[in-house]
Scaffold this motif. Structure first.
Motif, short mmCIF file in Angstrom:
data_model
loop_
_atom_site.label_atom_id
_atom_site.label_comp_id
_atom_site.label_asym_id
_atom_site.label_seq_id
_atom_site.Cartn_x
_atom_site.Cartn_y
_atom_site.Cartn_z
N PHE A 42 -9.45 3.74 13.13
CA PHE A 42 -9.30 2.29 13.22
C PHE A 42 -8.08 1.86 12.39
O PHE A 42 -7.77 2.45 11.36
CB PHE A 42 -10.56 1.57 12.75
CG PHE A 42 -10.97 1.84 11.33
CD1 PHE A 42 -10.56 1.00 10.30
CD2 PHE A 42 -11.78 2.92 11.01
CE1 PHE A 42 -10.94 1.24 9.00
CE2 PHE A 42 -12.17 3.17 9.71
CZ PHE A 42 -11.75 2.32 8.69
N PRO A 43 -7.37 0.83 12.87
CA PRO A 43 -6.13 0.41 12.21
C PRO A 43 -6.39 -0.55 11.05
O PRO A 43 -7.31 -1.36 11.08
CB PRO A 43 -5.36 -0.28 13.32
CG PRO A 43 -6.44 -0.85 14.21
CD PRO A 43 -7.59 0.11 14.14
N VAL A 44 -5.55 -0.46 10.04
CA VAL A 44 -5.54 -1.40 8.92
C VAL A 44 -4.10 -1.83 8.68
O VAL A 44 -3.22 -0.98 8.51
CB VAL A 44 -6.12 -0.75 7.64
CG1 VAL A 44 -5.97 -1.71 6.46
CG2 VAL A 44 -7.56 -0.35 7.84
N ARG A 45 -3.86 -3.13 8.72
CA ARG A 45 -2.51 -3.66 8.47
C ARG A 45 -2.50 -4.36 7.12
O ARG A 45 -3.27 -5.30 6.89
CB ARG A 45 -2.08 -4.61 9.58
CG ARG A 45 -0.76 -5.32 9.31
CD ARG A 45 -0.21 -6.00 10.55
NE ARG A 45 0.29 -4.99 11.50
CZ ARG A 45 0.93 -5.31 12.63
NH1 ARG A 45 1.14 -6.58 12.96
NH2 ARG A 45 1.35 -4.36 13.44
N VAL A 46 -1.62 -3.91 6.23
CA VAL A 46 -1.53 -4.44 4.87
C VAL A 46 -0.28 -5.32 4.78
O VAL A 46 0.84 -4.83 4.94
CB VAL A 46 -1.45 -3.31 3.83
CG1 VAL A 46 -1.41 -3.89 2.42
CG2 VAL A 46 -2.63 -2.35 3.99
N HIS A 47 -0.49 -6.61 4.52
CA HIS A 47 0.63 -7.55 4.33
C HIS A 47 0.94 -7.65 2.84
O HIS A 47 0.04 -7.85 2.02
CB HIS A 47 0.25 -8.93 4.88
CG HIS A 47 -0.03 -8.94 6.34
ND1 HIS A 47 0.94 -9.24 7.29
CD2 HIS A 47 -1.17 -8.68 7.04
CE1 HIS A 47 0.40 -9.18 8.50
NE2 HIS A 47 -0.87 -8.84 8.37
N TYR A 48 2.22 -7.53 2.50
CA TYR A 48 2.59 -7.56 1.09
C TYR A 48 3.79 -8.49 0.86
O TYR A 48 4.56 -8.79 1.77
CB TYR A 48 2.91 -6.15 0.57
CG TYR A 48 4.10 -5.51 1.23
CD1 TYR A 48 5.40 -5.73 0.75
CD2 TYR A 48 3.95 -4.66 2.34
CE1 TYR A 48 6.50 -5.13 1.36
CE2 TYR A 48 5.05 -4.06 2.95
CZ TYR A 48 6.32 -4.31 2.46
OH TYR A 48 7.41 -3.75 3.07
N HIS A 49 3.92 -8.93 -0.39
CA HIS A 49 5.09 -9.67 -0.86
C HIS A 49 5.68 -8.90 -2.03
O HIS A 49 4.94 -8.31 -2.85
CB HIS A 49 4.73 -11.08 -1.34
CG HIS A 49 4.27 -11.99 -0.25
ND1 HIS A 49 4.87 -12.06 0.98
CD2 HIS A 49 3.26 -12.90 -0.23
CE1 HIS A 49 4.25 -12.97 1.72
NE2 HIS A 49 3.26 -13.48 1.01
N ALA A 50 6.98 -8.95 -2.16
CA ALA A 50 7.67 -8.38 -3.32
C ALA A 50 8.73 -9.37 -3.77
O ALA A 50 9.62 -9.75 -2.99
CB ALA A 50 8.30 -7.03 -2.98
N TYR A 51 8.61 -9.83 -5.01
CA TYR A 51 9.53 -10.84 -5.55
C TYR A 51 10.33 -10.25 -6.71
O TYR A 51 9.75 -9.62 -7.62
CB TYR A 51 8.76 -12.06 -6.04
CG TYR A 51 7.94 -12.75 -4.98
CD1 TYR A 51 8.57 -13.45 -3.95
CD2 TYR A 51 6.55 -12.70 -5.00
CE1 TYR A 51 7.82 -14.09 -2.97
CE2 TYR A 51 5.81 -13.34 -4.03
CZ TYR A 51 6.44 -14.03 -3.01
OH TYR A 51 5.70 -14.65 -2.04
N LYS A 52 11.66 -10.42 -6.63
CA LYS A 52 12.57 -9.98 -7.68
C LYS A 52 12.41 -8.49 -8.00
O LYS A 52 12.41 -8.07 -9.16
CB LYS A 52 12.37 -10.83 -8.94
CG LYS A 52 12.74 -12.30 -8.75
CD LYS A 52 12.70 -13.06 -10.05
CE LYS A 52 13.13 -14.50 -9.84
NZ LYS A 52 14.54 -14.63 -9.38
N LEU A 53 12.24 -7.69 -6.95
CA LEU A 53 12.06 -6.25 -7.11
C LEU A 53 13.13 -5.46 -6.36
O LEU A 53 12.91 -4.32 -5.95
CB LEU A 53 10.67 -5.83 -6.63
CG LEU A 53 9.47 -6.36 -7.42
CD1 LEU A 53 8.17 -5.92 -6.75
CD2 LEU A 53 9.52 -5.87 -8.86
N GLU A 54 14.28 -6.07 -6.16
CA GLU A 54 15.34 -5.38 -5.42
C GLU A 54 15.73 -4.07 -6.12
O GLU A 54 15.90 -4.01 -7.34
CB GLU A 54 16.57 -6.30 -5.32
CG GLU A 54 17.68 -5.72 -4.45
CD GLU A 54 18.83 -6.69 -4.29
OE1 GLU A 54 19.76 -6.37 -3.51
OE2 GLU A 54 18.80 -7.76 -4.92
#
Length: 694
Positions: free
Chosen positions: A215-227
């Motif tokens: 079964f599929p799992v989609r993980v949505h993420y944010h990354a701030y000031k991590l260039e």
């Protein structure tokens, strides 16, 4: 103060003359009182005069009007955000230690000019004083409801809304507070600077999977000031890493997702942790992980809908059941039956038996296989054929007439729960199209809803439950369920309330189809801020609900500690509300002793953390500024706290309101007047008797 009369007050002159004349006749013409002292004669004559005139006075219907003027001190509301997101900044120590004292100080200063009401909001609205920023959610709608319910019509001078402007439940605060009839001053908390942070924003997955499938799992993420950083996303089960993906961050701020495929290799409720390995310098690590729970099953429950003809109700029921992956649904019409119903877990008969087809073979199969049945009656139903089936319900029609019936909730119904959102709109749901008939049960039954016809509450069932021969039966007395689903969406913005009602009804029917005498149900997954509720049912040998024996529940947490509870009796069943529990996995076992037999049921459930507050670490002061602007107020910052009372004076809102009220009292209803007249005539009678006047 003034006195009004029902009849013309000029009649008082006639009453005055009548009372004086009658008193004179009784005392000055009475020969028995000639030897009595003239002073006593005058006193007794006056007493009789007052009594007679008082009677005449009351006969004119006098009423006393009193005008009363009071001063109402203005109310000032301080609404403090107690959610955890306020602490997600570099000044968290200030908000925990210094800020609560400053709020108490401003509360004290404002109390000199206002009746100050202090409220805290987050998970709920409370008037507690302890400020700890511990609430797991922020819901401005709850605060707005409290303001409307408790302060509408009150003399509210203004409000100070102290918050970071973030919310994660309820409606947008700007549209709610902008319509308030008083200025809303805002105190902007926390920091609007974007901090260094990596977080899991959301996870999409199916809550039910089938054994040995992926079964599929989609993980949505944010990354701030991590260039320039490399971010690792891991999926774990029982602290063992099953999958891992690396993401290279090549921009300052990024929003994206990764897809994972998990094999369901074990049945039951499976828990997985998804984490982002902490990156040095993050503002918080509370948003780096999410927990998901998937119920892995090895088969689906087969539901067959048999209908006399196409109808929008069938689509509404089908769409509701599609929300539950544990159900597989087939739709069949009597004219073209192609599915073998022998292995069905439930049959839904929509207007079956029909007037043109009694479907005898269908009901023969349900009886021999002990398959539960849900009936939906309508214009095409052959109710005579239904009565001949010998079920617990007999429907005696009055011709071919039909009626419209709204739903009236049975408060004593406890077999399964209904969502509060659905019950709140129950009165607005369109009526169902029901047969004009008498409904008579010959065995034990319970009603979910009764019929309300033309505004009159009746005992006729609209949706009801019964049972016989180790299987459950349910009856929907009319068609039009599709309108309920549509109205639920219009009122609430989703179909959840209707879908939950249908799914809970179906789950109740198929759960009991095994003929178990003892059954316990609870939500397998709940949040840490929600109550854990258990429902239990016990049946005797005649398959009738009973709740005489005591039912015990044993719950074991992840550390192995076990606690014992006792169920409460509710109508014919049992229920137990444990309140909110700490995050973790729990195993439960219920037990009851009945007629020298021990019945048990067991299972597991999960309490999941609520991490909504950590999903946004940047305060939204724009919302607060707009609220103040729209209500003619201004926004302050924590550094302005000590000057707020002085700055409020410029708005000239400290005005005492003069309230004038008028009371209306009918003198004839005043008991003291009755006793006054009784006293006058009693004293007069006593002394006249004493002096030999009688």
């Amino acid at each position: 103060m003034n006195i009004d009369f029902t009849y013309s007050p000029w009649w008082l002159l006639a009453g005055l003359v009548f009372a004086a004349g009658l008193s004179f006749f009784l005392y000055y013409k009475d020969t028995q009182l000639r030897e009595l002292n003239r002073t006593w004669v005058r006193v007794l004559a006056v007493l009789r005069f007052l009594f007679i005139f008082g009677i005449v006075f009351l006969l004119l219907g006098p009423s006393l009007n009193v005008k009363k003027t009071e001063k109402e001190e203005p109310v000032f509301i301080i609404a403090q955000d107690n959610s955890a997101s306020v602490l997600l900044n570099a000044d968290s120590a200030l908000y925990l230690n210094e800020y609560p004292q400053k709020i108490k100080s401003i509360n004290s200063k404002l109390s000199e000019d206002y009746d100050v009401h202090y409220l805290q909001f987050g998970d709920s609205v409370q008037d507690k004083e302890n400020l700890d920023f511990s609430d797991a959610v922020t819901n401005f709608s709850d605060l707005m409801f409290t303001l409307q319910a408790g302060y509408t019509g009150r003399h509210v001078a203004g409000m100070l809304l102290a918050s970071d402007g973030l919310y994660n439940q309820g409606h947008h605060p700007l549209h709610q507070f902008s319509d308030l009839p008083y200025p809303v001053f805002t105190l902007a908390l926390a920091d609007t600077t974007q901090k260094k942070d990596a977080l899991i924003n959301d996870v999409n997955y199916n809550s039910i999977a089938f054994l040995n499938n992926r079964f599929p799992v989609r993980v949505h993420y944010h990354a701030y000031k991590l260039e320039g950083e490399t971010m690792k996303i891991q999926l774990l089960k029982d602290d063992k890493v099953l999958l891992q993906k690396q993401v290279d961050i090549n921009t300052e701020n990024i929003t994206d997702h990764v897809d994972l495929q998990i094999k369901a290799d074990e049945t039951g409720l499976q828990t997985y942790n998804i984490i982002i390995e902490p990156v040095e310098g993050e503002i918080t690590r509370k948003n780096n992980s999410r927990r998901i729970s998937v119920n892995v099953i090895d088969n689906q429950q087969h539901i067959v809908v048999i209908a006399a003809a196409p109808h929008p109700d069938i689509a509404a029921i089908h769409r509701a059941l599609k929300q539950n992956k544990n159900f597989s649904v087939d739709i069949q019409y009597l004219s073209e039956m192609s599915v073998n119903i022998d292995d069905a877990d439930l049959i839904i008969c929509h207007q079956v038996p029909a007037k043109n087809n009694p479907a005898s073979s269908v009901f023969k199969t349900t009886e021999t296989k002990h398959i539960p049945v849900l009936f939906v009656f309508g214009l095409q139903s052959d109710l005579r054929a239904f009565n001949q089936l010998g079920y617990n319900l007999s429907i005696k029609t009055k011709g071919e007439s039909m009626d419209y019936a709204q739903a009236l909730h049975n408060q004593d119904f406890k077999h399964f729960s209904l969502s509060s959102d659905f019950l709140d709109i129950l009165e607005t749901l369109p009526p169902l199209y029901v047969p004009f008939a008498d409904f008579q049960f010959t065995g034990e039954y319970s009603t979910v809803f009764t019929q309300k016809i033309n505004g009159i509450n009746t005992a006729k069932p609209l949706i009801s439950l019964s049972g016989m021969e180790q299987r459950k039966l349910a009856f929907v007395s009319g068609t039009g369920l599709w309108k309920w689903r549509m109205t639920t969406y219009v009122q609430n913005g989703n179909h959840d309330g209707f879908d939950k009602m249908v799914n809970n009804l179906i789950q109740y029917l198929v759960t009991q189809s095994t003929g178990k005498q003892f059954s316990v149900t609870t939500e397998q997954i709940t949040s840490e801020n929600q109550s854990v509720i258990f429902d239990a049912e016990l049946y005797n040998e005649a398959y009738e609900l009973i709740n005489d024996p005591e039912v015990k529940l044993y719950i074991e947490d992840s550390t192995g500690k076990e606690n014992e509870y006792k169920f409460n009796r509710s109508l014919h069943a049992y229920q137990l509300n444990l309140g909110s529990l700490p995050v973790g996995k729990y195993a439960w076992r219920a037990q009851v002793e009945y007629e020298n037999n021990t019945f048990t049921d067991e299972g597991i459930f999960l309490v999941e953390p609520v991490s909504l507050e950590a999903l946004k670490t940047r305060a939204n002061h724009k919302i607060l500024a707009m609220i103040s602007k729209n209500t003619g107020a201004e926004m302050f910052y924590p550094g302005d706290i000590e000057t707020i009372p002085q700055r409020l004076q410029a708005y000239d809102i400290n005005k005492t309101r003069i309230i004038t009220s008028q009371s209306h009292s009918v003198l004839l209803n005043l008991k003291w007047i009755f006793f006054l007249l009784l006293g006058l005539i009693s004293v007069e009678w006593f002394f006249r008797k004493f002096f030999g006047g009688y």
